[in-house]
Design an enzyme around this catalytic site. Structure first.
Site, PDB file in Angstrom:
ATOM      1  N   ILE A  70     -13.602  11.634  -1.386  1.00  0.00           N
ATOM      2  CA  ILE A  70     -12.817  12.216  -2.479  1.00  0.00           C
ATOM      3  C   ILE A  70     -12.627  11.119  -3.506  1.00  0.00           C
ATOM      4  CG2 ILE A  70     -10.622  11.833  -1.204  1.00  0.00           C
ATOM      5  CD1 ILE A  70      -9.470  14.192  -2.952  1.00  0.00           C
ATOM      6  N   ALA A  71     -12.929  11.427  -4.744  1.00  0.00           N
ATOM      7  CA  ALA A  71     -12.730  10.435  -5.812  1.00  0.00           C
ATOM      8  C   ALA A  71     -12.362  11.170  -7.094  1.00  0.00           C
ATOM      9  CB  ALA A  71     -13.993   9.616  -6.027  1.00  0.00           C
ATOM     10  N   ILE A  72     -11.424  10.565  -7.811  1.00  0.00           N
ATOM     11  CA  ILE A  72     -10.974  11.106  -9.091  1.00  0.00           C
ATOM     12  C   ILE A  72     -11.287  10.053 -10.162  1.00  0.00           C
ATOM     13  CG2 ILE A  72      -8.966  11.973 -10.401  1.00  0.00           C
ATOM     14  CD1 ILE A  72      -9.709  13.700  -7.892  1.00  0.00           C
ATOM     15  N   GLU A 104     -12.007   8.764   7.129  1.00  0.00           N
ATOM     16  CA  GLU A 104     -11.996   7.298   7.294  1.00  0.00           C
ATOM     17  C   GLU A 104     -11.458   6.670   6.030  1.00  0.00           C
ATOM     18  OE1 GLU A 104     -16.132   6.812   7.676  1.00  0.00           O
ATOM     19  OE2 GLU A 104     -16.185   7.567   9.721  1.00  0.00           O
ATOM     20  N   ASN A 109      -6.730   0.369   1.117  1.00  0.00           N
ATOM     21  CA  ASN A 109      -6.732   1.421   0.093  1.00  0.00           C
ATOM     22  C   ASN A 109      -5.379   2.150   0.098  1.00  0.00           C
ATOM     23  OD1 ASN A 109      -7.282   3.475  -1.697  1.00  0.00           O
ATOM     24  ND2 ASN A 109      -9.287   3.967  -0.828  1.00  0.00           N
ATOM     25  N   TYR A 116      -2.971  10.527   1.949  1.00  0.00           N
ATOM     26  CA  TYR A 116      -3.196  11.185   3.237  1.00  0.00           C
ATOM     27  C   TYR A 116      -1.904  11.283   4.041  1.00  0.00           C
ATOM     28  CZ  TYR A 116      -8.024  10.034   1.931  1.00  0.00           C
ATOM     29  OH  TYR A 116      -9.218   9.912   1.257  1.00  0.00           O
TER      30      TYR A 116
HETATM   31  C1  LIG Z   1      -7.168   7.996  -3.817  1.00  0.00           C
HETATM   32  C2  LIG Z   1      -7.352   8.877  -5.043  1.00  0.00           C
HETATM   33  C3  LIG Z   1      -8.380   9.984  -4.706  1.00  0.00           C
HETATM   34  C4  LIG Z   1      -5.997   9.520  -5.413  1.00  0.00           C
HETATM   35  O1  LIG Z   1      -6.219  10.423  -6.496  1.00  0.00           O
HETATM   36  P1  LIG Z   1      -5.069  10.840  -7.537  1.00  0.00           P
HETATM   37  O2  LIG Z   1      -5.488  12.114  -8.191  1.00  0.00           O
HETATM   38  O3  LIG Z   1      -4.752   9.702  -8.421  1.00  0.00           O
HETATM   39  O4  LIG Z   1      -3.827  11.118  -6.545  1.00  0.00           O
HETATM   40  P2  LIG Z   1      -2.559  12.038  -6.869  1.00  0.00           P
HETATM   41  O5  LIG Z   1      -2.137  11.834  -8.295  1.00  0.00           O
HETATM   42  O6  LIG Z   1      -2.839  13.441  -6.453  1.00  0.00           O
HETATM   43  O7  LIG Z   1      -1.443  11.401  -5.917  1.00  0.00           O
HETATM   44  C5  LIG Z   1      -0.943  12.076  -4.783  1.00  0.00           C
HETATM   45  C6  LIG Z   1      -0.240  11.075  -3.897  1.00  0.00           C
HETATM   46  O8  LIG Z   1      -1.157  10.051  -3.504  1.00  0.00           O
HETATM   47  C7  LIG Z   1      -0.468   8.788  -3.461  1.00  0.00           C
HETATM   48  N1  LIG Z   1      -1.032   7.889  -4.477  1.00  0.00           N
HETATM   49  C8  LIG Z   1      -2.006   8.178  -5.364  1.00  0.00           C
HETATM   50  N2  LIG Z   1      -2.319   7.078  -6.088  1.00  0.00           N
HETATM   51  C9  LIG Z   1      -1.517   6.088  -5.648  1.00  0.00           C
HETATM   52  C10 LIG Z   1      -1.379   4.714  -6.002  1.00  0.00           C
HETATM   53  N3  LIG Z   1      -2.142   4.154  -6.966  1.00  0.00           N
HETATM   54  N4  LIG Z   1      -0.477   3.965  -5.315  1.00  0.00           N
HETATM   55  C11 LIG Z   1       0.264   4.509  -4.340  1.00  0.00           C
HETATM   56  N5  LIG Z   1       0.196   5.822  -3.966  1.00  0.00           N
HETATM   57  C12 LIG Z   1      -0.695   6.589  -4.613  1.00  0.00           C
HETATM   58  C13 LIG Z   1       0.981   9.084  -3.736  1.00  0.00           C
HETATM   59  O9  LIG Z   1       1.597   9.387  -2.486  1.00  0.00           O
HETATM   60  C14 LIG Z   1       0.884  10.336  -4.582  1.00  0.00           C
HETATM   61  O10 LIG Z   1       2.067  11.125  -4.500  1.00  0.00           O
HETATM   62  P3  LIG Z   1       3.236  10.888  -5.605  1.00  0.00           P
HETATM   63  O11 LIG Z   1       2.601  11.161  -6.934  1.00  0.00           O
HETATM   64  O12 LIG Z   1       4.282  11.879  -5.218  1.00  0.00           O
HETATM   65  O13 LIG Z   1       3.652   9.436  -5.478  1.00  0.00           O
HETATM   66  C15 LIG Z   1      -7.832   8.033  -6.270  1.00  0.00           C
HETATM   67  O14 LIG Z   1      -7.007   6.896  -6.390  1.00  0.00           O
HETATM   68  C16 LIG Z   1      -9.279   7.585  -6.199  1.00  0.00           C
HETATM   69  O15 LIG Z   1     -10.196   8.298  -6.633  1.00  0.00           O
HETATM   70  N6  LIG Z   1      -9.513   6.377  -5.648  1.00  0.00           N
HETATM   71  C17 LIG Z   1     -10.872   5.804  -5.550  1.00  0.00           C
HETATM   72  C18 LIG Z   1     -11.682   6.526  -4.493  1.00  0.00           C
HETATM   73  C19 LIG Z   1     -11.013   6.447  -3.121  1.00  0.00           C
HETATM   74  O16 LIG Z   1     -10.506   5.408  -2.722  1.00  0.00           O
HETATM   75  N7  LIG Z   1     -11.066   7.596  -2.387  1.00  0.00           N
HETATM   76  C20 LIG Z   1     -10.539   7.675  -1.032  1.00  0.00           C
HETATM   77  C21 LIG Z   1     -11.506   7.115  -0.068  1.00  0.00           C
HETATM   78  S1  LIG Z   1     -10.884   7.135   1.583  1.00  0.00           S
END
Ligand SMILES: CC(C)(COP(=O)(O)OP(=O)(O)OC[C@H]1O[C@@H](n2cnc3c(N)ncnc32)[C@H](O)[C@@H]1OP(=O)(O)O)[C@@H](O)C(=O)NCCC(=O)NCCS
Length: 147
Positions: A70-72, A104, A109, A116
């Protein structure tokens, strides 16, 4: 959210490059698109800008499901996109009859782990020295889905 198609791969690979030290290559995504009925590769499309802002790939095999990626896009993070997508996917997985979903994650991270944990995943076990570049263990996280 809609199913990933071959024409989406260049945008998806760009988001990968911005997201991971070891991004998946276009061949890997192509393989997922054609790995039916096991793999479910989806893109997340911005409702108004019509551009791809993220992707999620999961596998469903009978009672087991696995979220493989999953990546945003960095410009659209911290807006609740991943959480909304994960909730939708968990719902789909449950409806498909899966009882356990695993994934995983690198211990470092923090963003992904927090996401999760917020969704109820717990660390099930640790796979030592699993990742490279940089070398790191993998946490295997899981969530039981009560039917
Ligand atoms: C991990 C990832 C998918 C999160 O996407 P996102 O759309 O920014 O996440 P959301 O805005 O939906 O956040 C939901 C929850 O995730 C957690 N979260 C997301 N980003 C965070 C950050 N930078 N630091 C801490 N918690 C975080 C928080 O619990 C958040 O809830 P909250 O807003 O109530 O605090 C994004 O950071 C990403 O693409 N990372 C790179 C790829 C990656 O690492 N994928 C996972 C591989 S295992």
């Amino acid at each position: 959210m809609r199913r990933m198609e071959e024409e989406d791969i260049s945008s998806v690979v760009e988001i990968e490059r911005l997201s991971y030290p070891n991004p998946w290559r276009d061949m890997t995504f192509r393989g997922e698109i054609y790995n039916q009925p096991v793999s479910f590769p989806f893109v997340i499309v911005h409702k108004y800008q019509k551009r791809i802002i993220g992707h999620i790939i999961f596998w469903c095999i009978k009672e087991r499901a696995q979220i493989n990626n999953i990546a945003i896009h960095p410009d659209f993070r911290r807006m609740g996109v991943a959480e909304a997508v994960m909730r939708k996917v968990l719902d789909q997985i449950k409806k498909a009859g899966a009882e356990l979903v695993t994934l995983e994650v690198r211990p470092s991270n923090v963003a992904a782990r927090s996401l999760y944990e917020k969704l109820g995943f717990e660390v099930l076990w640790v796979r030592q020295n699993y990742y490279s570049n940089p070398r790191e263990d993998a946490l295997i996280m899981g969530k039981f889905l009560s039917q």
